[in-house]
Design a protein around this motif. Structure first.
Motif, PDB file in Angstrom:
ATOM      1  N   GLU A 110       0.831  -1.204   0.000  1.00 34.32           N
ATOM      2  CA  GLU A 110       0.000   0.000   0.000  1.00 34.32           C
ATOM      3  C   GLU A 110       0.869   1.259   0.000  1.00 34.32           C
ATOM      4  O   GLU A 110       0.564   2.236  -0.689  1.00 34.32           O
ATOM      5  N   PHE A 111       1.945   1.249   0.778  1.00 34.77           N
ATOM      6  CA  PHE A 111       2.827   2.414   0.816  1.00 34.77           C
ATOM      7  C   PHE A 111       3.518   2.606  -0.528  1.00 34.77           C
ATOM      8  O   PHE A 111       3.646   3.727  -1.024  1.00 34.77           O
ATOM      9  N   LEU A 112       3.956   1.513  -1.152  1.00 30.31           N
ATOM     10  CA  LEU A 112       4.621   1.605  -2.457  1.00 30.31           C
ATOM     11  C   LEU A 112       3.663   2.151  -3.505  1.00 30.31           C
ATOM     12  O   LEU A 112       4.029   3.022  -4.302  1.00 30.31           O
ATOM     13  N   ARG A 113       2.422   1.660  -3.488  1.00 26.37           N
ATOM     14  CA  ARG A 113       1.438   2.104  -4.477  1.00 26.37           C
ATOM     15  C   ARG A 113       1.077   3.578  -4.272  1.00 26.37           C
ATOM     16  O   ARG A 113       0.986   4.340  -5.231  1.00 26.37           O
ATOM     17  N   ALA A 114       0.908   3.993  -3.020  1.00 25.69           N
ATOM     18  CA  ALA A 114       0.514   5.373  -2.730  1.00 25.69           C
ATOM     19  C   ALA A 114       1.614   6.368  -3.086  1.00 25.69           C
ATOM     20  O   ALA A 114       1.321   7.527  -3.409  1.00 25.69           O
ATOM     21  N   ASN A 115       2.874   5.909  -3.059  1.00 24.92           N
ATOM     22  CA  ASN A 115       3.995   6.819  -3.285  1.00 24.92           C
ATOM     23  C   ASN A 115       4.722   6.579  -4.599  1.00 24.92           C
ATOM     24  O   ASN A 115       5.736   7.244  -4.871  1.00 24.92           O
ATOM     25  N   GLY A 116       4.213   5.637  -5.409  1.00 22.16           N
ATOM     26  CA  GLY A 116       4.807   5.383  -6.718  1.00 22.16           C
ATOM     27  C   GLY A 116       6.231   4.899  -6.648  1.00 22.16           C
ATOM     28  O   GLY A 116       7.098   5.369  -7.398  1.00 22.16           O
TER      29      GLY A 116
END
Length: 478
Positions: A110-116
């Protein structure tokens, strides 16, 4: 002022931009050469970074460059909060640390997806951050599934306290903080109207209240540790502290209640005035005797009579902080590790062995160097305080109380006999009547003050001290 946060920022360009903004905020005007020396880069890079910053500045802010130097200008109603809200979240590492502050575990995907981001990129940032977490005996554990902070929860909170204390007062990217601050100030005001009144570091204590409530809500609990449930001082303040935390919907268990009390005790100022006369002496006679022995010994060696000074009371408060919980004391001294080295060598003060011999019956530490250093700071402050002094500069400083009282005395001696250096707390700031020639010295940002504000670091730099002495030099010119 933001040294720890800048260490956490892993991106070199964002680190420079934040450092540039910090320098511009703390200096009315500064040259490109001075900026390049402070930030350790080239003047060409300075001008390139300034252009990038100009393009991103919010409305009401501008950077002007002239032959006299570079100046950051804001309109009257603008807040520096706008700058940090804009620039700090540009750092992946800052966003990552913030997420780990509010959550016990975060889902990596989720953190990777939210921050690209890719997982490999986040791993590189995490590795760099962990290098600066080593001193606090904690680290970030990152896997493809989750990320979390690992280590003693007390040490994690100590790290966050050191990280956040320059920012929380002005509500930098922490919308909830202002509510915590209001509750904590109400708590202090209630104490001040009671028999439990005590002088404290207000921002220091409020930040602890904020951190404790957020971490407890995230189910990040302090591990069980030994403490005396019947300790008399703990018994006095426990119920009032519990009611304070209940305002945030937090119901303290015994370990958390004592931890909250210990945080509150850590915020107590030295040179204190207690509403209950001899409160500490009556409760802790053994520690009082040790404090008197330390005072008598330094009096004998320095040939200075400390009978009418606050030295004995200050040493008793310091020893009390260590005796309440040796384990917590050793955790909390992680916050100001650089102060261990700040100690003057003087014939007036004893060797470590002489001090340890007196402490031995009541306090045993694996590494007593930090405690011995704080004892030395308090002794030096008491020694300097016996000299006649005149003061005129207001001193607002939030940090380790022993370091604060020592630094205040050092600044007093630096500025000389014609300068009135007066300690001020946040709640007194807006009721104080300033004269036109007054100055304020502070290690945190102050908005729209009626007199000039000189910003200093926790350990002031030569440039900061030079600026301060130059601005006060007119007091000596007749």
């Amino acid at each position: 002022m933001y040294s720890l946060l800048k260490k956490i920022i892993t991106e070199k360009d964002i680190h420079r931009h934040v450092s540039l903004l910090e320098q511009l905020l703390n200096h009315p005007k500064i040259t490109a050469k001075e900026l390049s020396l402070q930030i350790q880069t080239t003047e060409r890079t300075i001008f390139s970074d300034l252009q990038l910053i100009r393009e991103q500045l919010p409305d009401g802010w501008q950077i002007e460059t002239s032959a006299q130097g570079i100046q950051l200008i804001k309109e009257k109603n603008q807040s520096t909060n706008e700058l940090w809200t804009l620039f700090l979240p540009q750092s992946i590492s800052v966003r990552f640390i913030k997420e780990l502050f509010f959550h016990k575990v975060i889902k990596t995907s989720e953190f990777l997806r939210a921050n690209g981001l890719s997982l490999e990129t986040l791993k590189r940032h995490t590795s760099k951050i962990n290098q600066h977490l080593l001193a606090y005996n904690i680290n970030i554990q990152l896997t493809a599934k989750q990320a979390k902070l690992s280590g003693e929860e007390s040490a994690i909170r100590v790290f966050f306290h050191r990280l956040l204390i320059p920012f929380t007062h002005n509500n930098y990217f922490f919308e909830e903080y202002v509510i915590h601050e209001e509750h904590y100030f109400q708590f202090l005001n209630q104490l001040n109207r009671s028999s439990l009144a005590v002088e404290t570091e207000q921002i220091f204590g409020t930040c602890w209240f904020f951190i404790n409530t957020i971490r407890i809500k995230a189910n990040c609990r302090v591990h069980a540790f030994r403490f005396n449930e019947k300790d008399p001082l703990y018994q006095l303040y426990r119920d009032k502290l519990k009611k304070l935390y209940e305002k945030e919907g937090v119901y303290l268990l015994e370990e958390e209640a004592f931890f909250a009390f210990f945080c509150f005790l850590e915020s107590w100022n030295y040179n204190n005035k207690y509403s209950k006369k001899n409160i500490l002496t009556n409760f802790y006679p053994v520690l009082a005797t040790i404090a008197e022995q330390l005072t008598a010994q330094v009096s004998q060696q320095s040939q200075v009579d400390f009978q009418y000074s606050s030295l004995s009371e200050n040493l008793l408060l310091l020893l009390l902080k260590y005796s309440e919980s040796t384990w917590l004391s050793e955790q909390f001294q992680l916050e100001y590790q650089e102060l261990i080295a700040v100690r003057k060598d003087s014939g007036h003060y004893r060797s470590d062995e002489e001090i340890l011999a007196i402490l031995q019956p009541a306090i045993q530490l694996k590494n007593p160097k930090y405690l011995i250093n704080l004892i030395s700071l308090l002794e030096q402050q008491a020694f300097f305080a016996l000299r006649p002094e005149l003061l005129t500069v207001y001193f607002l400083f939030q940090g380790e109380p022993a370091w604060k009282v020592f630094l205040q005395q050092e600044l007093t001696d630096l500025l000389g006999r014609r300068i009135h250096l007066k300690s001020l707390e946040l709640t007194q700031l807006y009721t104080t009547k300033f004269s036109a020639q007054d100055l304020i010295v502070s290690n945190f940002s102050l908005e729209d003050m009626p007199v000039p504000v000189i910003h200093i670091s926790n350990i002031p730099t030569k440039n900061e001290l030079r600026q301060l002495t130059e601005l006060t030099l007119k007091n000596y010119l007749l």
